[in-house]
Scaffold this active site. Sequence first.
Site, PDB file in Angstrom:
ATOM      1  N   ASN A  90       0.858  -1.396  -0.002  1.00  0.00           N
ATOM      2  CA  ASN A  90       0.014   0.002  -0.020  1.00  0.00           C
ATOM      3  C   ASN A  90       0.821   1.232   0.212  1.00  0.00           C
ATOM      4  O   ASN A  90       1.555   1.511   0.959  1.00  0.00           O
ATOM      5  CB  ASN A  90      -0.813  -0.182   1.208  1.00  0.00           C
ATOM      6  CG  ASN A  90      -1.643   1.227   1.345  1.00  0.00           C
ATOM      7  OD1 ASN A  90      -1.915   1.908   0.705  1.00  0.00           O
ATOM      8  ND2 ASN A  90      -2.462   1.366   2.502  1.00  0.00           N
ATOM      9  N   TRP A  91       0.870   1.850  -1.288  1.00  0.00           N
ATOM     10  CA  TRP A  91       1.769   3.167  -1.261  1.00  0.00           C
ATOM     11  C   TRP A  91       1.100   4.268  -0.432  1.00  0.00           C
ATOM     12  O   TRP A  91       1.872   5.126  -0.501  1.00  0.00           O
ATOM     13  CB  TRP A  91       2.173   3.535  -2.626  1.00  0.00           C
ATOM     14  CG  TRP A  91       3.175   2.620  -3.280  1.00  0.00           C
ATOM     15  CD1 TRP A  91       3.668   1.442  -2.821  1.00  0.00           C
ATOM     16  CD2 TRP A  91       3.683   2.742  -4.493  1.00  0.00           C
ATOM     17  NE1 TRP A  91       4.429   0.911  -3.630  1.00  0.00           N
ATOM     18  CE2 TRP A  91       4.723   1.658  -4.736  1.00  0.00           C
ATOM     19  CE3 TRP A  91       3.613   3.643  -5.600  1.00  0.00           C
ATOM     20  CZ2 TRP A  91       5.525   1.637  -5.990  1.00  0.00           C
ATOM     21  CZ3 TRP A  91       4.536   3.393  -6.567  1.00  0.00           C
ATOM     22  CH2 TRP A  91       5.488   2.617  -7.018  1.00  0.00           C
ATOM     23  N   LYS A  92      -0.098   4.455  -0.145  1.00  0.00           N
ATOM     24  CA  LYS A  92      -0.747   5.318   0.539  1.00  0.00           C
ATOM     25  C   LYS A  92      -0.812   6.621  -0.339  1.00  0.00           C
ATOM     26  O   LYS A  92      -0.700   6.686  -1.834  1.00  0.00           O
ATOM     27  CB  LYS A  92      -0.143   5.597   1.743  1.00  0.00           C
ATOM     28  CG  LYS A  92      -0.184   4.217   2.602  1.00  0.00           C
ATOM     29  CD  LYS A  92       0.077   4.394   4.065  1.00  0.00           C
ATOM     30  CE  LYS A  92      -0.064   3.091   4.907  1.00  0.00           C
ATOM     31  NZ  LYS A  92      -0.004   3.227   6.213  1.00  0.00           N
ATOM     32  N   HIS A 127      -9.448   1.182   5.096  1.00  0.00           N
ATOM     33  CA  HIS A 127      -7.963   1.469   5.737  1.00  0.00           C
ATOM     34  C   HIS A 127      -8.162   2.080   7.161  1.00  0.00           C
ATOM     35  O   HIS A 127      -9.168   3.329   6.896  1.00  0.00           O
ATOM     36  CB  HIS A 127      -6.911   1.821   4.864  1.00  0.00           C
ATOM     37  CG  HIS A 127      -5.818   1.599   5.533  1.00  0.00           C
ATOM     38  ND1 HIS A 127      -5.153   2.645   6.192  1.00  0.00           N
ATOM     39  CD2 HIS A 127      -4.445   0.700   5.330  1.00  0.00           C
ATOM     40  CE1 HIS A 127      -4.156   2.490   6.637  1.00  0.00           C
ATOM     41  NE2 HIS A 127      -3.617   1.259   5.981  1.00  0.00           N
ATOM     42  N   GLY A 141       3.157  -1.095   4.058  1.00  0.00           N
ATOM     43  CA  GLY A 141       2.967   0.483   3.874  1.00  0.00           C
ATOM     44  C   GLY A 141       4.402   0.559   3.295  1.00  0.00           C
ATOM     45  O   GLY A 141       4.979   0.418   2.184  1.00  0.00           O
ATOM     46  N   GLY A 142       5.310   1.366   4.216  1.00  0.00           N
ATOM     47  CA  GLY A 142       6.464   1.768   4.136  1.00  0.00           C
ATOM     48  C   GLY A 142       7.466   0.929   3.312  1.00  0.00           C
ATOM     49  O   GLY A 142       8.159   1.384   2.241  1.00  0.00           O
ATOM     50  N   GLU A 193      -6.751   4.704   8.090  1.00  0.00           N
ATOM     51  CA  GLU A 193      -6.404   5.975   7.853  1.00  0.00           C
ATOM     52  C   GLU A 193      -7.637   6.547   6.872  1.00  0.00           C
ATOM     53  O   GLU A 193      -8.056   7.833   7.086  1.00  0.00           O
ATOM     54  CB  GLU A 193      -5.156   6.170   6.891  1.00  0.00           C
ATOM     55  CG  GLU A 193      -4.082   5.663   7.656  1.00  0.00           C
ATOM     56  CD  GLU A 193      -2.814   5.427   7.161  1.00  0.00           C
ATOM     57  OE1 GLU A 193      -2.837   5.509   5.719  1.00  0.00           O
ATOM     58  OE2 GLU A 193      -1.661   4.775   7.687  1.00  0.00           O
ATOM     59  N   SER A 196       3.972  -2.334  10.120  1.00  0.00           N
ATOM     60  CA  SER A 196       5.513  -2.405  10.323  1.00  0.00           C
ATOM     61  C   SER A 196       6.054  -3.520   9.997  1.00  0.00           C
ATOM     62  O   SER A 196       6.935  -4.105  10.471  1.00  0.00           O
ATOM     63  CB  SER A 196       5.783  -1.973  11.684  1.00  0.00           C
ATOM     64  OG  SER A 196       5.492  -0.746  12.100  1.00  0.00           O
ATOM     65  N   GLY A 238       2.991   2.128  10.763  1.00  0.00           N
ATOM     66  CA  GLY A 238       4.059   3.351  10.428  1.00  0.00           C
ATOM     67  C   GLY A 238       4.990   3.789  11.758  1.00  0.00           C
ATOM     68  O   GLY A 238       5.550   4.417  11.638  1.00  0.00           O
ATOM     69  N   GLU A 244      -4.730  -4.894  10.600  1.00  0.00           N
ATOM     70  CA  GLU A 244      -3.850  -3.808  10.962  1.00  0.00           C
ATOM     71  C   GLU A 244      -4.151  -3.198  12.183  1.00  0.00           C
ATOM     72  O   GLU A 244      -4.732  -2.141  12.356  1.00  0.00           O
ATOM     73  CB  GLU A 244      -3.903  -2.852   9.682  1.00  0.00           C
ATOM     74  CG  GLU A 244      -3.487  -3.438   8.518  1.00  0.00           C
ATOM     75  CD  GLU A 244      -3.116  -2.513   7.489  1.00  0.00           C
ATOM     76  OE1 GLU A 244      -1.923  -2.720   6.821  1.00  0.00           O
ATOM     77  OE2 GLU A 244      -3.701  -1.275   7.275  1.00  0.00           O
TER      78      GLU A 244
HETATM   79  P1  13P Z   1       3.312   0.204   7.577  1.00  0.00           P
HETATM   80  O1  13P Z   1       3.900  -0.874   6.955  1.00  0.00           O
HETATM   81  O2  13P Z   1       4.123   1.487   6.924  1.00  0.00           O
HETATM   82  O3  13P Z   1       3.390   0.304   8.986  1.00  0.00           O
HETATM   83  O4  13P Z   1       1.823   0.557   6.993  1.00  0.00           O
HETATM   84  C1  13P Z   1       1.132  -0.652   7.162  1.00  0.00           C
HETATM   85  C2  13P Z   1      -0.011  -0.006   6.396  1.00  0.00           C
HETATM   86  O5  13P Z   1      -1.027   0.745   6.889  1.00  0.00           O
HETATM   87  C3  13P Z   1      -0.595  -0.820   5.150  1.00  0.00           C
HETATM   88  O6  13P Z   1      -1.676  -0.568   4.792  1.00  0.00           O
END
Ligand code: 13P
Length: 249
Positions: free
Chosen positions: A9-11, A93, A230-231, A95, A209, A169, A163
């Site tokens: 997920n590149w957000k 998600h 994510g990251g 967010e 993470s 993050g 999640e």
């Molecule tokens: P991180 O891997 O950056 O913690 O993000 C997880 C996430 O929200 C994937 O949707």
Amino acid sequence: MHRKLAAGNWKMNGLGASLAELETLGGMHATSGIEVLICPPAPLLSRAADAVAGSAVTIGAQDCHAARSGAHTGDVSAEMLKDAGVTSVILGHSERRQDHGETDAQVRAKAEAAIAEGLLAIICVGESLEDREAGRTLDVVGAQIDGSVPDHGTAHDLVIAYEPIWAIGTGKVPTLEQIEEVHGFLRNRLSTRFGAETASGIRLLYGGSVKPGNAADIFAVSNVDGALVGGASLKSADFSPIIAALESA
Ligand code: 13P
């Protein structure tokens, strides 16, 4: 049983220049025993689909509207995503639940729209730190599953991502026992609703993470069928070892 799934997920990250990362990733994973998915921001979707064509990597979106078309300025429908060449969409998600006040009912309506277009709906659930510390984790994710997952879900069109909000993050990861507890609980909850056979085929992803250094341990936990990353999905050099860890899990 469906293949395990490594989803990135590149957000709200990524410009045209980031497509080179996708070409590299596609080149590294021309074929794979698992499903590999990258979900870039909406403006990149169609070029991203071109960038990975012919490889094992497919492209997903990060949200869709529940309606097929109409007067919804700024929104994107599941049909438009399909038309852009995507196979999947992340829905609910944390967010989006936080930034846009998305409710379980809205997430469910979006999932129904996505599934109706033939997209894989990846529905996210997860507790806050406050919920975790108050011992409410299973109540919270149970209610999210009940409210967000459509009635006619099948293993073919539905994936659940657990999640924990406090792990996103932050570099903080639940213990393997905590992941196992929630994933086992989710499997049972789905089993009660959809029957054991369907529930056993619905993939349960862990997210929060996930990094090259912890992926193999997480993938060894029972009822973990992949990850939502994510990251560490932004760079092929980070995501590729996570894919490799899932392939050999
Ligand atoms: P991180 O891997 O950056 O913690 O993000 C997880 C996430 O929200 C994937 O949707």
